[in-house]
Design a protein around this motif. Structure first.
Motif, PDB file in Angstrom:
ATOM      1  N   THR A 102       4.012   3.545   3.624  1.00 26.24           N
ATOM      2  CA  THR A 102       4.808   3.126   2.468  1.00 26.24           C
ATOM      3  C   THR A 102       3.924   2.489   1.402  1.00 26.24           C
ATOM      4  O   THR A 102       4.047   2.801   0.214  1.00 26.24           O
ATOM      5  CB  THR A 102       5.915   2.150   2.902  1.00 26.24           C
ATOM      6  N   PHE A 103       3.008   1.586   1.809  1.00 24.87           N
ATOM      7  CA  PHE A 103       2.071   0.977   0.854  1.00 24.87           C
ATOM      8  C   PHE A 103       1.309   2.052   0.099  1.00 24.87           C
ATOM      9  O   PHE A 103       1.181   2.023  -1.128  1.00 24.87           O
ATOM     10  CB  PHE A 103       1.013   0.110   1.552  1.00 24.87           C
ATOM     11  N   MET A 104       0.767   2.985   0.864  1.00 30.54           N
ATOM     12  CA  MET A 104      -0.073   4.028   0.267  1.00 30.54           C
ATOM     13  C   MET A 104       0.735   4.928  -0.673  1.00 30.54           C
ATOM     14  O   MET A 104       0.269   5.272  -1.764  1.00 30.54           O
ATOM     15  CB  MET A 104      -0.743   4.853   1.362  1.00 30.54           C
ATOM     16  N   ALA A 105       1.931   5.318  -0.264  1.00 30.02           N
ATOM     17  CA  ALA A 105       2.761   6.188  -1.098  1.00 30.02           C
ATOM     18  C   ALA A 105       3.101   5.513  -2.423  1.00 30.02           C
ATOM     19  O   ALA A 105       3.007   6.134  -3.489  1.00 30.02           O
ATOM     20  CB  ALA A 105       4.034   6.576  -0.350  1.00 30.02           C
ATOM     21  N   PHE A 106       3.469   4.243  -2.363  1.00 27.24           N
ATOM     22  CA  PHE A 106       3.794   3.534  -3.599  1.00 27.24           C
ATOM     23  C   PHE A 106       2.555   3.280  -4.444  1.00 27.24           C
ATOM     24  O   PHE A 106       2.632   3.283  -5.671  1.00 27.24           O
ATOM     25  CB  PHE A 106       4.561   2.234  -3.306  1.00 27.24           C
ATOM     26  N   GLY A 107       1.414   3.067  -3.811  1.00 25.73           N
ATOM     27  CA  GLY A 107       0.167   2.923  -4.562  1.00 25.73           C
ATOM     28  C   GLY A 107      -0.180   4.197  -5.313  1.00 25.73           C
ATOM     29  O   GLY A 107      -0.536   4.164  -6.500  1.00 25.73           O
ATOM     30  N   VAL A 108      -0.075   5.336  -4.637  1.00 22.98           N
ATOM     31  CA  VAL A 108      -0.348   6.633  -5.272  1.00 22.98           C
ATOM     32  C   VAL A 108       0.637   6.876  -6.410  1.00 22.98           C
ATOM     33  O   VAL A 108       0.255   7.285  -7.514  1.00 22.98           O
ATOM     34  CB  VAL A 108      -0.294   7.768  -4.231  1.00 22.98           C
ATOM     35  N   ALA A 109       1.917   6.596  -6.166  1.00 22.91           N
ATOM     36  CA  ALA A 109       2.938   6.805  -7.197  1.00 22.91           C
ATOM     37  C   ALA A 109       2.696   5.899  -8.406  1.00 22.91           C
ATOM     38  O   ALA A 109       2.852   6.333  -9.555  1.00 22.91           O
ATOM     39  CB  ALA A 109       4.328   6.550  -6.615  1.00 22.91           C
ATOM     40  N   THR A 110       2.280   4.659  -8.169  1.00 26.31           N
ATOM     41  CA  THR A 110       2.022   3.728  -9.262  1.00 26.31           C
ATOM     42  C   THR A 110       0.848   4.187 -10.116  1.00 26.31           C
ATOM     43  O   THR A 110       0.925   4.182 -11.353  1.00 26.31           O
ATOM     44  CB  THR A 110       1.755   2.318  -8.706  1.00 26.31           C
TER      45      THR A 110
END
Length: 141
Positions: A125-133
Motif C-alpha cells: 500500500t505504501f509503495m502503490a500510493f508513493g508511485v501514484a503520488t
C-alpha cells in the motif's frame, strides 16, 4: 529524465546500517525498529522504557544536526513543493502510520523480514500510493 543523483554505494551502505540497527534493537531489547511506534512510546506519558526510545530518535536526528552545524556538507536538494504542502504531507503520513498500525520502517524493514502478511499488505500500500503520488505530481499537476 536523467538520474544524476543515483548513488548505489551510499544507498547500499545506508541500507546495511538500517538493517544492522534493526537487528541490534531486536537482539538487545526484543523490540521492532518501527519509528512511529518508537516515537509514540517516547511521547507517551506512561511507560518506563523512554530512555532507549529517546536515544534511538536522537541517533536519527544527529546527522541533520551535523549538517546544520556545518560539520558535514549540505546536500543539494530542490523541493518542488512549498512548506505548507510538505507539512500537510507529513500530517497525512503520520495519520497513515496510525491507521496502518506502523510505518515503513516497522512494516517494510522489520515486518517483511519476519514474513508478516500484514506488513506485506501495508508495504504494498505504501509503495502503490508513493508511485501514484509521484505520477500525479510529475505528470498530471
Amino acid at each position: 529524465m536523467e538520474m544524476d543523483n543515483f548513488t548505489p554505494l551510499s544507498a547500499t551502505a545506508g541500507g546495511i546500517m538500517i538493517g544492522i540497527s534493526a537487528i541490534m534493537l531486536m537482539a538487545s531489547l526484543g523490540r521492532i525498529a518501527g519509528i512511529s511506534g518508537i516515537l509514540g512510546g517516547a511521547l507517551s506519558l506512561t511507560g518506563g522504557d523512554r530512555g532507549w526510545r529517546v536515544a534511538f530518535l536522537a541517533g536519527l536526528l544527529l546527522p541533520g544536526v551535523v549538517v546544520l552545524a556545518g560539520i558535514a556538507p549540505r546536500p543539494d536538494i530542490d523541493f518542488v513543493a512549498n512548506g505548507w504542502l510538505l507539512a500537510l504531507a507529513g500530517l497525512l503520513v503520520g495519520f497513515g502510520t496510525r491507521l496502518g498500525s506502523g510505518c515503513t520502517s516497522g512494516h517494510g524493514v522489520c515486518g517483511l523480514a519476519r514474513f508478516s502478511k500484514r506488513s506485506l499488505a501495508a508495504t504494498a500500500t505504501f509503495m502503490a500510493f508513493g508511485v501514484a503520488t509521484v505520477f500525479l505530481i510529475r505528470h498530471i499537476l
